[in-house]
Scaffold this active site. Structure first.
Site, PDB file in Angstrom:
ATOM      1  N   LYS A 269       0.846  -1.202   0.000  1.00 27.14           N
ATOM      2  CA  LYS A 269       0.000   0.000   0.000  1.00 27.14           C
ATOM      3  C   LYS A 269       0.881   1.252   0.000  1.00 27.14           C
ATOM      4  CE  LYS A 269      -0.200  -0.369   5.033  1.00 27.14           C
ATOM      5  NZ  LYS A 269      -0.957  -0.984   6.143  1.00 27.14           N
TER       6      LYS A 269
ATOM      7  N   ARG B 128     -10.513   0.128  15.105  1.00 32.83           N
ATOM      8  CA  ARG B 128     -10.349   0.976  13.925  1.00 32.83           C
ATOM      9  C   ARG B 128     -11.174   0.400  12.776  1.00 32.83           C
ATOM     10  NH1 ARG B 128      -4.404   1.374  11.281  1.00 32.83           N
ATOM     11  NH2 ARG B 128      -5.015  -0.741  10.768  1.00 32.83           N
TER      12      ARG B 128
ATOM     13  N   TYR C 196      17.177  29.479   8.792  1.00 38.96           N
ATOM     14  CA  TYR C 196      15.985  30.238   9.188  1.00 38.96           C
ATOM     15  C   TYR C 196      15.852  30.277  10.712  1.00 38.96           C
ATOM     16  CZ  TYR C 196      14.042  30.284   4.454  1.00 38.96           C
ATOM     17  OH  TYR C 196      13.823  30.499   3.125  1.00 38.96           O
TER      18      TYR C 196
ATOM     19  N   MET D 153      13.065  24.188   2.720  1.00 37.30           N
ATOM     20  CA  MET D 153      12.275  23.473   1.720  1.00 37.30           C
ATOM     21  C   MET D 153      13.168  22.628   0.794  1.00 37.30           C
ATOM     22  SD  MET D 153       9.647  24.972  -1.133  1.00 37.30           S
ATOM     23  CE  MET D 153       8.475  25.644   0.023  1.00 37.30           C
TER      24      MET D 153
HETATM   25  C1  LIG Z   1      -0.204  -2.007   6.742  1.00 37.49           C
HETATM   26  C2  LIG Z   1      -0.740  -3.319   7.161  1.00 37.49           C
HETATM   27  C3  LIG Z   1       0.102  -4.421   7.395  1.00 37.49           C
HETATM   28  C4  LIG Z   1       1.603  -4.311   7.366  1.00 37.49           C
HETATM   29  O1  LIG Z   1       2.055  -3.792   8.601  1.00 37.49           O
HETATM   30  P1  LIG Z   1       3.623  -3.667   8.891  1.00 37.49           P
HETATM   31  O2  LIG Z   1       3.689  -3.186  10.295  1.00 37.49           O
HETATM   32  O3  LIG Z   1       4.137  -2.638   7.935  1.00 37.49           O
HETATM   33  O4  LIG Z   1       4.203  -5.006   8.675  1.00 37.49           O
HETATM   34  C5  LIG Z   1      -0.487  -5.641   7.682  1.00 37.49           C
HETATM   35  N1  LIG Z   1      -1.823  -5.774   7.737  1.00 37.49           N
HETATM   36  C6  LIG Z   1      -2.653  -4.743   7.540  1.00 37.49           C
HETATM   37  C7  LIG Z   1      -4.117  -4.972   7.623  1.00 37.49           C
HETATM   38  C8  LIG Z   1      -2.157  -3.489   7.259  1.00 37.49           C
HETATM   39  O5  LIG Z   1      -2.992  -2.457   7.067  1.00 37.49           O
END
Ligand SMILES: *Cc1c(COP(=O)(O)O)cnc(C)c1O
Length: 377
Positions: A41, A144, A274, A322
């Site tokens: 992702k 969640r 800055y 930046m």
């Molecule tokens: C992002 C995610 C993972 C991977 O988690 P890591 O800590 O990066 O290994 C696994 N399962 C779900 C449902 C996730 O959203």
């Protein structure tokens, strides 16, 4: 499209395909009897999702968060199972997901409704839906996503009645697997198993289950089931608090580097950057590097945080701008215009920079911006 960004761009992310494959093999060896979902992702945690899918083609499936991410992978020719880990949010999304042969997570009742509506619609047109893998997600403590405890029996019963549901699996996600001493992981496993027993009373046994993320894979072997899901560890970040990635046998995949574009000597007492937040305590040599918050370096990375030049650590001095940062190279006389500098990666763990910035490696890796040129080697 011509890649103007990489034309003489000193700021580059070098992505090591060897390190990627090494980390995948390491994780598969840690969970040898489980199938591996490689979580790619967020553009593979900033590394490039399509490249990740190619490099990690030993994985049994890929996990993404958004429909667009999944479609990008399919359109680029990825044939392995792709799991939408948050499922779909509307009927249009479901229809696109089906068209692209995506596997679904169902984490809430409204998604069961969407699947039922889709099936009715298809059947009314006399088109039988092509069966897909559906993962039912349980909320065992993360609060969640996921069905609440006690809801799974009813939801799985409704899903099993659908012809578009080919295979039904159960999953959950850990909140504290990165803390080896936390009792939370055991409690979550316990809740997951009691919900499994509740669905078993309805005569349903899922074809597979999956719980472990990277931290679960590496430090909770008792949680490995038919599937595990690896994210950060694939990219060489440590998933376990207090453990370096190196000690876990992981290699950094991304090395973010830049170059010195200016050098000056300043007197003791002169300020840099800055807000004039840093002042030289001695006569100093200051190098300016061509990387800043527009490339993904957190602006709040404090003075004193390390940068690697010529294999040595030198401190950032003054605020991150930046497009630039300034480092104190008084003790490295060999530094010249054009000297390369590593922000994180080979020789300087991203976890260390994340800690200095008060965040986690995930956020730094995802935050590298499109101005940075990517090289895959
Ligand atoms: C992002 C995610 C993972 C991977 O988690 P890591 O800590 O990066 O290994 C696994 N399962 C779900 C449902 C996730 O959203």
């Amino acid at each position: 499209m011509a890649d103007f960004q990489s034309l003489s761009n000193p700021t580059r992310a070098l992505i090591s395909l060897d390190a990627w494959r090494h980390n995948l093999a390491r994780l598969k060896a840690a969970a040898p009897t489980s199938k591996m979902m490689a979580v790619i992702k967020a553009n593979a945690y900033g590394h490039g999702a399509v490249r990740a899918a190619r490099a990690l083609d030993d994985a049994d499936a890929f996990g993404v968060a958004r429909l667009g991410e999944a479609i990008e992978l399919r359109e680029s020719g990825v044939a392995q199972p792709i799991v939408l880990m948050e499922g779909v949010f509307s009927g249009e999304e479901l229809s696109l997901a089906m068209d692209h042969q995506l596997d679904l997570v169902v984490h809430a009742e409204y998604q069961v409704d969407l699947l039922e509506q889709y099936e009715l619609l298809r059947l009314s047109k006399n088109i039988a839906p092509v069966p897909r893998v559906v993962w039912v997600k349980l909320d065992t403590g993360m609060s969640r996503l996921g069905l609440q405890l006690g809801q799974a029996a009813e939801a799985t019963k409704r899903l099993r009645a659908l012809s578009l549901v080919g295979e039904l699996r159960l999953m959950t996600h850990f909140a504290c697997a990165d803390e080896p001493d936390s009792p939370m992981t055991r409690e979550q496993v316990h809740r997951f198993e009691s919900e499994l027993r509740a669905v078993a009373l309805q005569g349903f046994e899922p074809s597979a289950t999956g719980l472990a993320n990277s931290a679960g894979i590496l430090s909770w072997p008792s949680t490995h089931r038919e599937w595990v899901r690896a994210g950060i560890a694939l990219y060489g970040g440590s998933p376990i608090a207090g453990c370096t990635a190196e000690s876990l046998g992981l290699k950094p995949v991304m090395t973010l580097s830049t170059e010195v574009i200016a050098l000056r000597s300043i007197e003791s007492g002169v300020s840099v950057g800055y807000g004039a937040t840093w002042r030289a305590g001695r006569a100093s040599r200051i190098a300016t590097l061509a990387v800043g918050y527009a490339d993904g370096i957190p602006r709040h990375l404090p003075s004193g945080s390390p940068v690697l030049i010529a294999g040595r650590r030198v401190p950032i001095v003054g605020r991150v701008s930046m497009d630039m940062i300034t480092v104190d190279v008084t003790d490295l006389p060999e530094v010249t215009i054009g000297s390369p500098a590593v922000m994180w990666g080979e020789g300087l763990p991203v976890d260390e920079i994340a800690a200095a910035a008060g965040t986690i490696s995930y956020e730094l890796l995802c935050g590298v911006t499109r101005r940075v040129a990517f090289d895959y080697v």
